[in-house]
Scaffold this active site. Structure first.
Site, PDB file in Angstrom:
ATOM      1  N   ASP A 441       0.859  -1.185   0.000  1.00 19.80           N
ATOM      2  CA  ASP A 441       0.000   0.000   0.000  1.00 19.80           C
ATOM      3  C   ASP A 441       0.897   1.238   0.000  1.00 19.80           C
ATOM      4  O   ASP A 441       1.563   1.538   0.990  1.00 19.80           O
ATOM      5  CB  ASP A 441      -0.898  -0.036   1.241  1.00 19.80           C
ATOM      6  CG  ASP A 441      -1.906   1.109   1.276  1.00 19.80           C
ATOM      7  OD1 ASP A 441      -1.742   2.085   0.515  1.00 19.80           O
ATOM      8  OD2 ASP A 441      -2.848   1.030   2.093  1.00 19.80           O
ATOM      9  N   HIS A 442       0.912   1.980  -1.111  1.00 18.15           N
ATOM     10  CA  HIS A 442       1.833   3.113  -1.247  1.00 18.15           C
ATOM     11  C   HIS A 442       1.403   4.335  -0.427  1.00 18.15           C
ATOM     12  O   HIS A 442       2.152   5.310  -0.327  1.00 18.15           O
ATOM     13  CB  HIS A 442       1.978   3.505  -2.726  1.00 18.15           C
ATOM     14  CG  HIS A 442       3.321   4.033  -3.073  1.00 18.15           C
ATOM     15  ND1 HIS A 442       4.138   4.686  -2.176  1.00 18.15           N
ATOM     16  CD2 HIS A 442       4.025   4.004  -4.246  1.00 18.15           C
ATOM     17  CE1 HIS A 442       5.258   5.048  -2.763  1.00 18.15           C
ATOM     18  NE2 HIS A 442       5.222   4.635  -4.017  1.00 18.15           N
ATOM     19  N   ARG A 443       0.212   4.281   0.153  1.00 21.33           N
ATOM     20  CA  ARG A 443      -0.198   5.383   1.036  1.00 21.33           C
ATOM     21  C   ARG A 443       0.592   5.355   2.338  1.00 21.33           C
ATOM     22  O   ARG A 443       0.732   6.389   3.006  1.00 21.33           O
ATOM     23  CB  ARG A 443      -1.696   5.282   1.347  1.00 21.33           C
ATOM     24  CG  ARG A 443      -2.614   5.405   0.146  1.00 21.33           C
ATOM     25  CD  ARG A 443      -4.057   5.127   0.515  1.00 21.33           C
ATOM     26  NE  ARG A 443      -4.229   3.770   1.038  1.00 21.33           N
ATOM     27  CZ  ARG A 443      -5.389   3.281   1.489  1.00 21.33           C
ATOM     28  NH1 ARG A 443      -6.467   4.048   1.476  1.00 21.33           N
ATOM     29  NH2 ARG A 443      -5.460   2.053   1.933  1.00 21.33           N
TER      30      ARG A 443
END
Length: 469
Positions: A441-443
């Site tokens: 998850d790049h968040r």
């Protein structure tokens, strides 16, 4: 059948608010066995489809442990319900009689809808049957085949059900009696056995108390068809005997496939990225050969190595659920994907960083057995903080995995293969290596985070002395 668990009664509101009762009520799915919820209506109580997990919207009746007309005792198993991930026994909270079954075996119903009626006494069974005919759930009616006496022979099971009246209900139809030998089988299993030509006396039941359920009959029919096909020299006849896929047909999703479908669609809303890494496995392969005889599995070794690496990189073990914040999970729970007939499930090795490799291996074998028997409890498949997906056992050298909703990362593990490599002194050598690819998850997790995590993981796998501590 698993032992009975004591659960707290879920209080209901007065009959005047009956329609409000239909909203789903979630039991404590982590620690208790589900209890059927009843709503009083005079002396006839409706039995509702329980919510067995926080994501469950409908359930499928696998088998009725009790038959119509049977007497029930408080705490006694009544029905086996298939949720989105497992089959679970559901028990009664009241004494009484199972007066009317509204949703038959093999049919589905929304959470909170009526699946049966409970009468307080035998005299009230007729009243309950009349009530069931007037207010049968539309879903159950739609799921059941339209059966009329004018188009179906008197030998049809559907017609037999239509002909039943209150006096017949007074004598329990369970267990079944076949050819003078007592056979415990569900009504749907008996119907299926008649249709498929299966002798129930030779079928071993997997239901509660050895009760034969529909899947046992289907398995017996498949086995018989396979034996016929093997013995036959006529390939065409053999192909006809084997049950197979009908090309061009449309098949509805199973309950598990529906759950997987929802999760995959939900995962599309998460911005993900992928990082790959090559790890030399000579040392861990040698360790595995050394301790395999003690019951250690490669899955447990990989889970343990991953957990120890996550201890040093807590952000990779974190999760973001609302898009506005993220949580550093307090436990490292490694979920491992397991393929099942018609679906996928991820049993969870909880606190994998703290459990020794031998206990972890025993726990993994237990979870796999329960998963394939569809007996996992919700906390055994829904509490993962990091996921492993291993296709290396099938010879797959590399692949990408889809991030499960609610987690921060998933690692795809490929096969270990002999690889020609250049050594530090410029020579050519041979090493056993595997490819791993992490989807994150790049968040929450960035490229540098994954790169650092994978470096740590590689060091642990290439020098696995800490795995057996």
């Amino acid at each position: 059948m698993s032992h009975l668990l004591r659960t707290a009664f879920i209080p209901t509101k007065p009959p005047s608010l009956h329609h409000h009762h239909r909203s789903p009520v979630l039991p404590n799915v982590h620690t208790t066995r589900p209890t059927i919820r009843f709503v009083p209506r005079s002396k006839i109580r409706e039995i509702f489809m329980p919510a067995l997990s926080s994501t469950m919207t409908e359930g499928k009746i696998v088998s009725w442990v009790k038959s119509q007309g049977d007497k029930l005792s408080k705490g006694e198993s009544v029905v086996v319900v298939e949720s989105d991930k497992a089959d679970m026994d559901v028990e009664s909270f009241y004494d009484g009689y199972l007066a009317a079954i509204i949703v038959d075996e093999g049919s589905s119903a929304p959470v909170g809808s009526a699946i049966a009626l409970l009468a307080e006494s035998e005299e009230e069974i007729a009243v309950a049957l009349e009530q069931a005919q007037k207010s049968a759930a539309p879903e159950a009616v739609a799921a059941a085949p339209a059966v009329t006496e004018s188009v179906v022979s008197s030998e049809s099971v559907g017609v037999e059900k239509q002909k039943k009246v209150a006096p017949a209900i007074g004598t329990a139809v369970h267990p079944a009696s076949e050819g003078g030998k007592r056979v415990v089988a569900s009504p749907y299993a008996k119907k299926l056995a008649k249709e498929l030509g299966v002798d129930l006396r030779g079928v071993v039941g997997s239901g509660p108390n050895g009760r034969v359920v529909a899947k046992d009959v289907e398995a017996a029919a498949t086995l018989a068809a396979t034996e016929v096909a093997t013995a036959s020299s006529d390939n065409a006849a053999a192909a006809a005997a084997l049950p197979g896929v009908k090309l061009g047909s449309t098949v509805p999703f199973t309950t598990m496939q529906n759950a997987v479908s929802r999760n995959m669609v939900e995962s599309l809303a998460v911005p993900t990225f992928r990082v790959g890494y090559t790890i030399t496995t000579d040392a861990i392969d040698a360790l595995y050969k050394k301790i395999k005889s003690k019951g250690v599995t490669m899955t447990a070794l990989l889970a343990k190595a991953t957990a120890l690496a996550l201890v040093q990189h807590p952000v990779v073990n974190s999760s973001c659920r609302d898009g506005k914040s993220f949580t550093y999970n307090s436990s490292i729970n490694i979920a491992v994907a397991v393929a099942m007939d018609g679906g996928l499930i991820t049993p969870v090795l909880q606190d994998a960083d703290k459990v020794d490799i031998y206990s972890l291996s025993r726990k993994w074998k237990e979870l796999v057995d329960k998963a394939r028997a569809k007996q996992l409890q919700p906390h055994e498949y829904s509490t993962g903080t990091f996921t492993l997906s291993n296709l290396g056992m099938f010879g797959v050298d590399r692949f990408d995995a889809i991030l499960p909703p609610g987690t921060g990362a998933i690692m795809a593990v490929g096969a270990s293969q002999p690889t020609v490599v250049a050594t530090k002194d410029g020579r050519i050598g041979m090493k056993i290596q595997m490819q791993v690819n992490v989807t994150a998850d790049h968040r929450v997790i960035y490229g540098a985070d994954l790169a650092s995590f994978l470096q740590t993981l590689a060091k642990i796998i290439e020098d696995p002395k800490d795995l057996t501590l």
